[in-house]
Scaffold this motif. Structure first.
Motif, PDB file in Angstrom:
ATOM      1  N   ALA A  51      -1.311  -0.161   6.470  1.00  0.00           N
ATOM      2  CA  ALA A  51      -1.295  -0.682   8.405  1.00  0.00           C
ATOM      3  C   ALA A  51      -0.029  -0.857   9.226  1.00  0.00           C
ATOM      4  O   ALA A  51       0.118  -1.209   9.901  1.00  0.00           O
ATOM      5  N   LYS A  56       0.748   0.547  12.414  1.00  0.00           N
ATOM      6  CA  LYS A  56       1.116  -0.014  13.592  1.00  0.00           C
ATOM      7  C   LYS A  56       2.702  -0.394  13.884  1.00  0.00           C
ATOM      8  O   LYS A  56       2.984   0.229  15.140  1.00  0.00           O
ATOM      9  N   ILE A 116      -4.495   4.483  15.786  1.00  0.00           N
ATOM     10  CA  ILE A 116      -5.471   2.745  16.073  1.00  0.00           C
ATOM     11  C   ILE A 116      -6.741   3.042  14.986  1.00  0.00           C
ATOM     12  O   ILE A 116      -6.883   2.237  13.986  1.00  0.00           O
ATOM     13  N   TRP A 117      -7.497   4.117  14.400  1.00  0.00           N
ATOM     14  CA  TRP A 117      -8.242   3.616  13.488  1.00  0.00           C
ATOM     15  C   TRP A 117      -7.299   3.875  11.960  1.00  0.00           C
ATOM     16  O   TRP A 117      -8.558   2.838  11.284  1.00  0.00           O
ATOM     17  N   TYR A 118      -6.623   4.762  12.047  1.00  0.00           N
ATOM     18  CA  TYR A 118      -6.215   3.942  10.606  1.00  0.00           C
ATOM     19  C   TYR A 118      -5.560   2.838  10.556  1.00  0.00           C
ATOM     20  O   TYR A 118      -5.678   2.716   8.707  1.00  0.00           O
ATOM     21  N   VAL A 119      -5.240   2.187  11.194  1.00  0.00           N
ATOM     22  CA  VAL A 119      -4.378   0.529  10.800  1.00  0.00           C
ATOM     23  C   VAL A 119      -5.644  -0.194  10.856  1.00  0.00           C
ATOM     24  O   VAL A 119      -5.211  -0.889   9.791  1.00  0.00           O
ATOM     25  N   GLU A 120      -6.751   0.295  11.804  1.00  0.00           N
ATOM     26  CA  GLU A 120      -7.686  -0.833  11.055  1.00  0.00           C
ATOM     27  C   GLU A 120      -8.765  -0.698   9.637  1.00  0.00           C
ATOM     28  O   GLU A 120      -8.808  -1.570   9.032  1.00  0.00           O
ATOM     29  N   ALA A 121      -8.908   0.732   9.606  1.00  0.00           N
ATOM     30  CA  ALA A 121      -9.213   1.105   8.403  1.00  0.00           C
ATOM     31  C   ALA A 121      -8.390   0.271   7.283  1.00  0.00           C
ATOM     32  O   ALA A 121      -8.710  -0.011   6.000  1.00  0.00           O
ATOM     33  N   CYS A 122      -7.462   0.729   7.527  1.00  0.00           N
ATOM     34  CA  CYS A 122      -6.357  -0.409   5.818  1.00  0.00           C
ATOM     35  C   CYS A 122      -6.276  -2.056   6.499  1.00  0.00           C
ATOM     36  O   CYS A 122      -6.595  -2.268   5.186  1.00  0.00           O
ATOM     37  N   LEU A 123      -6.743  -2.301   7.024  1.00  0.00           N
ATOM     38  CA  LEU A 123      -6.656  -4.302   7.429  1.00  0.00           C
ATOM     39  C   LEU A 123      -7.972  -4.273   7.085  1.00  0.00           C
ATOM     40  O   LEU A 123      -8.145  -5.113   6.634  1.00  0.00           O
ATOM     41  N   ASN A 124      -8.786  -3.496   7.471  1.00  0.00           N
ATOM     42  CA  ASN A 124     -10.614  -3.714   6.574  1.00  0.00           C
ATOM     43  C   ASN A 124     -10.634  -3.565   5.589  1.00  0.00           C
ATOM     44  O   ASN A 124     -11.521  -4.538   4.068  1.00  0.00           O
TER      45      ASN A 124
END
Length: 78
Positions: free
Chosen positions: A64, A68, A21-29
């Motif tokens: 991301a 996901k 979840i952290w990784y996806v959020e970091a990629c999207l940010n």
């Protein structure tokens, strides 16, 4: 205790899903932030830098999407 050794004792979340979840959020940010950088480069008419940031943005979006997909499979039990 350093964050490198954190395995759920501090956060209460030991599973790897949190990390995904952290990784996806970091990629999207990152993809979102790069949009601003692309616009800055375009305003400066620096296509070389804008192209670099577009590639980085595409890589962040790909990361991301891969994250996901993996997270979705794990949360669905497969």
């Amino acid at each position: 205790m350093s964050s490198a050794s954190e395995t759920g004792g501090v956060t209460g979340t030991q599973d790897k899903d949190y990390n995904l979840i952290w990784y996806v959020e970091a990629c999207l940010n990152n993809a979102l932030r790069l949009e601003s950088y692309i616009q800055d480069a375009e305003r400066a008419k620096d296509t070389e830098v804008a192209d670099l940031f577009r590639k980085a943005q595409a890589d962040s979006r790909k990361g991301a999407e891969l994250g996901k997909k993996l997270l979705r499979a794990r949360l669905n039990g497969g």
